[in-house]
Write a protein that holds these residues in place. Structure first.
Motif, PDB file in Angstrom:
ATOM      1  N   LEU A   1       0.821  -1.204   0.000  1.00 59.76           N
ATOM      2  CA  LEU A   1       0.000   0.000   0.000  1.00 59.76           C
ATOM      3  C   LEU A   1       0.857   1.257   0.000  1.00 59.76           C
ATOM      4  N   ALA A   2       1.919   1.195   0.778  1.00 59.05           N
ATOM      5  CA  ALA A   2       2.809   2.361   0.801  1.00 59.05           C
ATOM      6  C   ALA A   2       3.465   2.570  -0.556  1.00 59.05           C
ATOM      7  N   ALA A   3       3.829   1.453  -1.214  1.00 56.71           N
ATOM      8  CA  ALA A   3       4.457   1.588  -2.532  1.00 56.71           C
ATOM      9  C   ALA A   3       3.474   2.175  -3.535  1.00 56.71           C
ATOM     10  N   GLU A   4       2.214   1.715  -3.472  1.00 56.62           N
ATOM     11  CA  GLU A   4       1.213   2.265  -4.400  1.00 56.62           C
ATOM     12  C   GLU A   4       1.000   3.744  -4.131  1.00 56.62           C
ATOM     13  N   SER A   5       0.946   4.117  -2.851  1.00 55.37           N
ATOM     14  CA  SER A   5       0.778   5.535  -2.519  1.00 55.37           C
ATOM     15  C   SER A   5       1.959   6.352  -3.018  1.00 55.37           C
ATOM     16  N   ASP A   6       3.170   5.799  -2.825  1.00 55.76           N
ATOM     17  CA  ASP A   6       4.359   6.513  -3.333  1.00 55.76           C
ATOM     18  C   ASP A   6       4.314   6.619  -4.851  1.00 55.76           C
ATOM     19  N   ALA A   7       3.866   5.547  -5.512  1.00 56.53           N
ATOM     20  CA  ALA A   7       3.806   5.588  -6.974  1.00 56.53           C
ATOM     21  C   ALA A   7       2.825   6.645  -7.442  1.00 56.53           C
ATOM     22  N   ARG A   8       1.661   6.759  -6.766  1.00 59.78           N
ATOM     23  CA  ARG A   8       0.700   7.798  -7.154  1.00 59.78           C
ATOM     24  C   ARG A   8       1.283   9.184  -6.955  1.00 59.78           C
ATOM     25  N   ARG A   9       1.954   9.358  -5.809  1.00 59.31           N
ATOM     26  CA  ARG A   9       2.552  10.680  -5.569  1.00 59.31           C
ATOM     27  C   ARG A   9       3.624  11.004  -6.610  1.00 59.31           C
ATOM     28  N   ARG A  10       4.435   9.993  -6.927  1.00 54.03           N
ATOM     29  CA  ARG A  10       5.467  10.242  -7.947  1.00 54.03           C
ATOM     30  C   ARG A  10       4.835  10.526  -9.307  1.00 54.03           C
ATOM     31  N   ALA A  11       3.733   9.784  -9.604  1.00 53.46           N
ATOM     32  CA  ALA A  11       3.080  10.031 -10.895  1.00 53.46           C
ATOM     33  C   ALA A  11       2.521  11.443 -10.950  1.00 53.46           C
ATOM     34  N   GLU A  12       1.929  11.912  -9.835  1.00 50.60           N
ATOM     35  CA  GLU A  12       1.411  13.273  -9.831  1.00 50.60           C
ATOM     36  C   GLU A  12       2.542  14.298  -9.960  1.00 50.60           C
ATOM     37  N   ALA A  13       3.659  14.002  -9.249  1.00 54.06           N
ATOM     38  CA  ALA A  13       4.791  14.920  -9.362  1.00 54.06           C
ATOM     39  C   ALA A  13       5.340  14.934 -10.775  1.00 54.06           C
ATOM     40  N   GLU A  14       5.435  13.758 -11.402  1.00 46.86           N
ATOM     41  CA  GLU A  14       5.940  13.692 -12.784  1.00 46.86           C
ATOM     42  C   GLU A  14       4.997  14.406 -13.737  1.00 46.86           C
ATOM     43  N   ALA A  15       3.667  14.268 -13.487  1.00 49.95           N
ATOM     44  CA  ALA A  15       2.724  14.969 -14.355  1.00 49.95           C
ATOM     45  C   ALA A  15       2.901  16.469 -14.237  1.00 49.95           C
ATOM     46  N   GLU A  16       3.098  16.946 -13.003  1.00 48.24           N
ATOM     47  CA  GLU A  16       3.313  18.386 -12.836  1.00 48.24           C
ATOM     48  C   GLU A  16       4.608  18.816 -13.521  1.00 48.24           C
TER      49      GLU A  16
END
Length: 872
Positions: free
Chosen positions: A145-160
């Motif tokens: 779950l933590a990895a998925e949360s980190d992946a979402r945060r990284r994806a949002e950061a990469e999108a920005e």
């Protein structure tokens, strides 16, 4: 090292005396309240034995140490002396046998307790391992779950980051670069981290990718800016410059990616619609054949379009339809024209075109065929007996009641090699339809008239059938062996019905025969062959067969059996045929003698098996090329018959409305019956006879008319409709009989048709409303009205006509108008005596109970009512 109590051995080898006692350790389990237990370590002290100086000279063995069994300690003692052992004696202070047993018991308890401790330890270890495994799994899930949360945060950061890079690239592309300024480049990718170790990779593979590594994955590659002129989605935050460009109309570069995809999809659908749903392929124009009625599914197949497209078209027209609904020809033509097809309208009856084959019968392929002769006449005039004599068989003995009740087809082989086909028709009035069918398929009609009876009603009917079919007639005057036979009277009676014989100047041949004495048969055969030669009967045997169903039945062991008369071509085994509304493949062909045949030629009567259902007598049999064609023709004929039954081609709604109105206005009673017969012709005759018995007040309603034995479904249907079961030459199965007894359904068996008709007629007559017939008795005039207390008004009358009788019905007339129906006269007195009747001219007194409106001058009419039962 040794403790202070330890001393060395003496030179004599014996242990020195010590002040300490030997001890052995052990455990004891203590029990407390509430089931609690506790193990306690205990120490058992033993007494040390001291050997006396003169006891044997040997030193006593040392006491065993803790945990060593006494037996083992005794065996490990010094070796025995070579001299004989001394007598066994227990010195004072030595170890006794009881102590040895106690020691062994203590050792066994100690070993059992140690085993229990080890088991408890193993159970605790397993529980601890299970708890650790559960904690490990929970930690793995938390990590995933933590990895998925980190992946979402990284994806949002990469999108920005991508949005910012795209915005910078767009601004750089909109502004011309200055001389000497560096060329802007996209953000460099971050330094890649090391790949996860093999153990983590194996764990990911084992968990199917559900648990991701805790390591930070590599960032995605930067998005390259779009080429110039291509639409680009808006990225990043909405700025004032973007708002100004949107207001000025320059919004082509800020349209979202979803909007661009929607525009592409709309353009693709528009092109597909213009191309007819085939993409780049053009729609194929077809010639659609549309009959009078067609289903939506069949129309879609012929147009090669989807059913959903046709349903959408009809929905736009305001009609909700499904694929099994039928369309009329006009609606189907409108749909096909709208889809760009050409329409060819055909009639539904065109399906029967070409059913008879394309072979034209010419003189080259025609060959002579045997004549078909139908024996007709009144009942019990000797038709079957005459045919019996011709066939040299005894068929009449097999008929119930001595009468023929279905058509028999036979072929007689003569000594000369020629053949003649005979059809024996019933003569009873109920079998009029059978006689009509026999006359339609025949070449020559032999009219049998009894010499003693003369022309009878069914004889006249047979003459009419023969004239309607337009075939030549031969009159056979039978029963010439009887003394009261009068052929001249028969000929004169035939003249009254326009049957002119040769001796009277006509063209009808007359033969005098006797079936009983077998006289005149040769002359009859000669006349038949002469007439056949004049007719020049020929047929083409080398074509698809055509035949007519003479009779049909349902046999329990063989299935559907139909008697057919082949008229054209040759019928073979294995042919696919359509017979009326039934189809099938010929499985067996047999003649009247029961011989199996491979084929049957023209004018040959045979029995065939293999039809799916029981055809109706008179149906035509045609051989077709395949089963699809046969089923198509059979379905058309079935629909035609259904429309005829529902009102002669009218709509079902109109027919149903008229039927309900007819039933509403009608007060006729109905007698429901269920009919099962041996052959289809007998069932048809029974139904026709019951229809003729119909009356304006009562009629028979046939719930079911079929062939074959009576089964359980027939009993269930009869119970539901409240009808008795009429079995004609059939019987019920054991299961059907048991069910009929349980359900209270009546089953009646008949083998003579007029007995059946008489019984049904009697039942229907009992259902008629009886007639009340009045019989006038007399009149009495009221002379005076008296008021008597406790009785009321009493009329003093004089009988003026007939007789007034007590117990008869009376009515009161005033000025020749009926003012009251009084019912039965209960009080009639003459003077003071009760009398039964008063005759004309005498006076009497009458009382009418509650009716008190009696006046002087009224007339009392006395009459009787007789109930008369009617009959059909």
């Amino acid at each position: 090292m040794s403790d202070g109590n330890e001393q060395k051995d003496t030179p004599s080898g014996r242990k020195p005396l010590t002040l300490t006692r030997t001890a052995s350790a052990g455990t004891v389990r203590q029990s407390f309240s509430h089931g609690r237990t506790k193990q306690v370590a205990v120490e058992v002290r033993e007494k040390r034995s001291i050997n006396r100086p003169g006891a044997g000279g040997a030193a006593a063995p040392a006491a065993p140490g803790p945990g060593v069994p006494p037996v083992r300690a005794a065996r490990s003692a010094a070796p025995a002396a070579p001299e004989a052992p001394a007598p066994r004696a227990t010195p004072p202070g030595g170890i006794t046998d009881d102590e040895t047993r106690r020691r062994e018991e203590a050792v066994r308890r100690a070993m059992a307790e140690r085993e229990a401790r080890e088991q408890r330890q193993r159970a605790e270890d397993e529980q601890r391992r299970a708890l650790e495994e559960a904690q490990r799994k929970k930690a793995a899930e938390d990590a995933a779950l933590a990895a998925e949360s980190d992946a979402r945060r990284r994806a949002e950061a990469e999108a920005e980051e991508e949005a910012a890079a795209a915005e910078a690239a767009r601004q750089a592309a909109s502004e011309p670069p200055k001389l000497g300024s560096p060329v802007p480049r996209p953000n460099a990718p971050q330094q890649q981290q090391q790949q996860p170790p093999q153990r983590e990779t194996a764990l990911l593979d084992e968990l199917g990718g559900r648990i991701k590594s805790a390591r930070k994955p590599l960032p995605a590659a930067p998005v390259k800016p779009a080429k110039k002129g291509q639409p680009q989605r808006r990225e990043g935050k909405l700025t004032l410059d973007m708002v100004e460009r949107i207001s000025e109309g320059d919004d082509d570069r800020v349209r979202s990616l979803a909007a661009y995809r929607r525009a592409q999809q709309k353009e693709k659908e528009r092109r597909a619609k213009l191309m007819g749903g085939g993409g780049e392929r053009e729609q194929i124009k077809r010639e659609v054949i549309i009959p009078e009625t067609i289903t939506v599914q069949e129309l879609s197949n012929r147009m090669a379009v989807r059913v959903a497209d046709i349903i959408k078209f009809m929905m736009r027209q305001g009609q909700m339809m499904k694929q099994s609904d039928e369309l009329d020809a006009d609606t189907a033509e409108l749909i096909a024209t709208d889809f760009g097809h050409t329409v060819k309208r055909v009639a539904e009856s065109d399906v029967e075109e070409g059913l008879a084959g394309d072979i034209d019968d010419t003189d080259d392929n025609l060959q002579p065929r045997p004549p078909v002769v139908t024996i007709m006449g009144h009942v019990d005039h000797g038709k079957t007996s005459l045919l019996d004599a011709l066939r040299q068989t005894d068929v009449v003995s097999g008929e119930a009641g001595g009468i023929t009740q279905h058509i028999g087809a036979y072929q007689v082989r003569l000594d000369s090699g020629q053949r003649v086909t005979f059809l024996d028709t019933p003569g009873h009035a109920a079998f009029s339809a059978m006689r009509a069918r026999g006359a339609q398929v025949t070449d020559i009609v032999v009219l049998v008239v009894a010499g003693d009876d003369g022309v009878m009603p069914q004889t006249v009917e047979a003459i009419q059938h023969a004239k309607a079919s337009g075939v030549p007639m031969i009159v056979a005057i039978n029963k010439m062996d009887k003394p009261d036979a009068n052929p001249d009277r028969v000929l004169s009676e035939l003249t009254q019905h326009d049957v002119i014989v040769e001796q009277f100047g006509g063209d009808v041949q007359v033969v005098k025969v006797s079936a009983l004495k077998k006289t005149g048969l040769e002359e009859l055969i000669e006349q038949i062959l002469l007439q056949a030669e004049v007719l020049n009967l020929r047929a083409n045997p080398d074509r698809a067969a055509e035949a007519t169903v003479i009779e049909s039945k349902l046999d329990k062991g063989r299935g559907t059996v139909a008697t057919v008369l082949v008229q054209k071509g040759t019928l073979k085994r294995g042919d696919i045929v359509v017979v009326g509304a039934q189809t099938g493949r010929i499985r067996a062909i047999s003649n009247e003698r029961g011989q199996q045949l491979q084929s049957a030629g023209p004018s040959e009567p045979v029995e065939i098996m293999g039809l799916e259902g029981v055809p109706e007598p008179g149906d035509n049999l045609n051989v077709v090329e395949n089963e699809n064609r046969a089923r198509e023709v059979a379905n058309y004929r079935a629909r035609t018959k259904q429309r005829q039954r529902s009102g002669g081609g009218k709509s079902a709604t109109t027919s149903l409305e008229s039927m309900m109105a007819k039933f509403k206005d009608s007060t006729a009673k109905e007698l429901p019956v269920l009919i099962k017969a041996d052959v289809q012709g007998s069932a048809e005759a029974i139904v026709g006879s019951l229809e003729k018995l119909a009356h304006e007040e009562v009629r028979a309603r046939v719930v079911l008319s079929g062939v074959g034995g009576i089964n359980e479904s027939d009993v269930q249907l009869a119970k539901g409709s409240g009808a008795p079961i009429i079995g004609f030459n059939v019987r019920a199965s054991k299961e059907a009989r048991d069910l009929a007894e349980r359900e209270g359904v009546e089953i009646r068996y008949y083998n003579i048709i007029y007995d059946l008709i008489d019984d049904i007629k009697g039942v229907m007559s009992g259902m008629l409303t009886p007639i009340n017939r009045e019989t006038f008795l007399g009149n009495a005039q009221v002379l005076e009205v008296f008021n008597i207390s406790k009785v009321g008004k009493v009329a003093g009358c004089r009988v003026t006509d007939g007789v007034v009788r007590k117990g008869a019905k009376v009515r009161i007339l005033r000025d020749d108008v009926v003012i009251q129906e009084m019912g039965v006269l209960t009080t009639l007195k003459r003077f003071k005596d009760e009398v039964d009747q008063v005759v004309n001219g005498q006076e009497c007194g009458m009382s009418f109970g509650q009716f008190q409106d009696i006046k002087q001058g009224d007339v009392i009419e006395c009459f009787n009512v007789e109930v008369v039962q009617r009959s059909l």
